[in-house]
Motif scaffolding. Structure first.
Motif, PDB file in Angstrom:
ATOM      1  N   ARG A 132     -21.997  31.732  10.218  1.00  0.00           N
ATOM      2  CA  ARG A 132     -21.452  31.984   8.886  1.00  0.00           C
ATOM      3  C   ARG A 132     -22.107  33.220   8.309  1.00  0.00           C
ATOM      4  NH1 ARG A 132     -22.954  27.100   5.945  1.00  0.00           N
ATOM      5  NH2 ARG A 132     -22.142  28.284   4.187  1.00  0.00           N
ATOM      6  N   TRP A 145     -25.605  29.841  -2.267  1.00  0.00           N
ATOM      7  CA  TRP A 145     -25.598  29.792  -0.813  1.00  0.00           C
ATOM      8  C   TRP A 145     -26.827  30.415  -0.179  1.00  0.00           C
ATOM      9  CZ3 TRP A 145     -21.449  32.436  -3.357  1.00  0.00           C
ATOM     10  CH2 TRP A 145     -21.687  33.819  -3.554  1.00  0.00           C
ATOM     11  N   LEU A 170     -17.822  24.983   1.295  1.00  0.00           N
ATOM     12  CA  LEU A 170     -18.543  26.102   1.907  1.00  0.00           C
ATOM     13  C   LEU A 170     -17.875  27.423   1.562  1.00  0.00           C
ATOM     14  CD1 LEU A 170     -19.394  24.988   5.536  1.00  0.00           C
ATOM     15  CD2 LEU A 170     -20.913  25.107   3.573  1.00  0.00           C
TER      16      LEU A 170
END
Lengths: 228, 145
Positions: A132, A145, A170
């Motif tokens: 990610r 995050w 997310l």
């Protein structure tokens, strides 16, 4: 009785290796081990391999003086991983950094896949790798995050993968890599052509298993992207 | 300019109606100097001999050939000329330790019989490489052309 040096794949076979890594599928049935790549394709693949070697990947001549003779199986897999990342348009410097700092986990994933026969069907327990990346989000001031290292790889079982990708909580993009399937295909090609003996596979698995026990083997996670 | 080719490659070329000269010319202008399985000359050699010629390379004026013979999906044996002094024949088998040294100087054909020209090579050493395979270092006869 001296220990014989590990068998190596000659560098002229590396273009084929990259081809198999890129075209691998987990559910592969037939495999043509003699792909007919034209000269243009080979030249382009060779250029990428050379580009990556300038980052001392999979190894530097200083670490491994026999690198000129060819790549060991472990080095083949290291190359394979970076090539798949390049395939996803990740820049070479970043790909090598991520592969280098996650080497232990990635090799363990591959060793687990190679324990099974290379032609066995994909199993639910097989793990894929989720990345990610957060190149721009990392630049913004402390955000929710940022508590987790954005370039750390996640190893998830195939069946749980879609849940994570579709997770509504997310932010940011997700990249999924199936290094296990690529490794199985690459090994299938190597063993079908007898380019490497099965002892190379067992030696690789034994070497990776051995690392589990080394108490001072510490993976250095990368915390932020370093401009190379 | 003296160029070298092994008796095995010569036999395969003759079987396909080709010359070493013609094969040598294919390498000019190629970098790296490697011809692969799909090349018409290798296809012709494979078909004529019933073998699977997968590669021909040119290194230091030596033409080097590699053959990988499969049968019903599994590899039976491979013959690789890596350099003039390093040619390996690999097949399934086991060799008691006592025999490994005693085979030097014998013809490969006394152990296995893959193909006329390959059987006529001389064994230099034989090693059990594990997983039920042997690697036999052989030296073929080198001809000049």
């Amino acid at each position: 009785m001296t220990v014989s040096p590990p068998a190596r794949l000659p560098s002229r076979e590396l273009e084929d290796l990259v081809f198999f890594a890129l075209s691998a599928r987990a559910d592969l049935t037939d495999l043509n081990v003699y792909p007919d790549l034209d000269d243009g394709t080979r030249t382009r693949l060779r250029a990428r391999i050379k580009q990556i070697s300038r980052y001392d990947w999979p190894a530097s001549l200083g670490d491994d003086p026999d690198l000129r003779r060819g790549y060991t199986l472990r080095q083949c897999f290291r190359l394979m991983i970076v090539m798949q990342m390049l395939d996803a348009h990740l820049p070479p410097s970043l790909s090598v950094q991520v592969a280098r700092s996650n080497d232990g986990g990635l090799m363990r994933l591959i060793a687990d896949r190679l324990r099974r026969h290379e032609r066995s069907k994909p199993e639910p327990a097989d793990r894929v790798v989720i990345m990610r990346p957060a190149e721009l989000r990392d630049l913004t001031p402390a955000a929710p995050w940022n508590h987790k290292n954005s370039l750390e790889l996640q190893y998830v079982q195939r069946e749980r993968c879609s849940a994570i990708i579709a997770d509504a909580q997310l932010p940011g993009p997700r990249l999924v890599f199936d290094f296990g399937a690529a490794a199985a295909t690459v090994w299938r090609w190597l063993s079908s052509r007898m380019l490497l003996n099965d002892t190379a596979r067992t030696a690789f698995i034994a070497e990776i298993d051995g690392y589990r026990d080394e108490h001072d083997f510490v993976e250095q996670p990368i915390t932020r992207r370093v401009k190379v | 300019m003296i160029r070298h080719v092994s008796a095995i490659t010569l036999q395969l070329l003759e079987g396909a109606g080709l010359t070493a000269d013609a094969l040598d010319r294919e390498f000019d202008g190629r970098a790296p100097a490697v011809l692969r399985k799909a090349h018409p000359m290798l296809v012709a050699m494979s078909n004529a001999a019933g073998l699977n010629v997968v590669q021909a390379a040119r290194r230091s004026r030596y033409l080097l050939i590699e053959i990988e013979q499969h049968e019903s999906g599994a590899t039976q044996w491979v013959y690789r000329e890596k350099t003039a002094r390093d040619c390996i024949f690999s097949c399934r088998g086991t060799l008691p330790d006592a025999l490994q040294g005693a085979l030097e100087g014998r013809m490969l054909g006394q152990l296995v019989d893959p193909h006329d020209a390959i059987s006529a090579t001389t064994i230099e050493h034989a090693v059990d490489i594990g997983a039920g395979w042997l690697a036999i270092g052989v030296s073929p006869r080198w001809e000049t052309f």
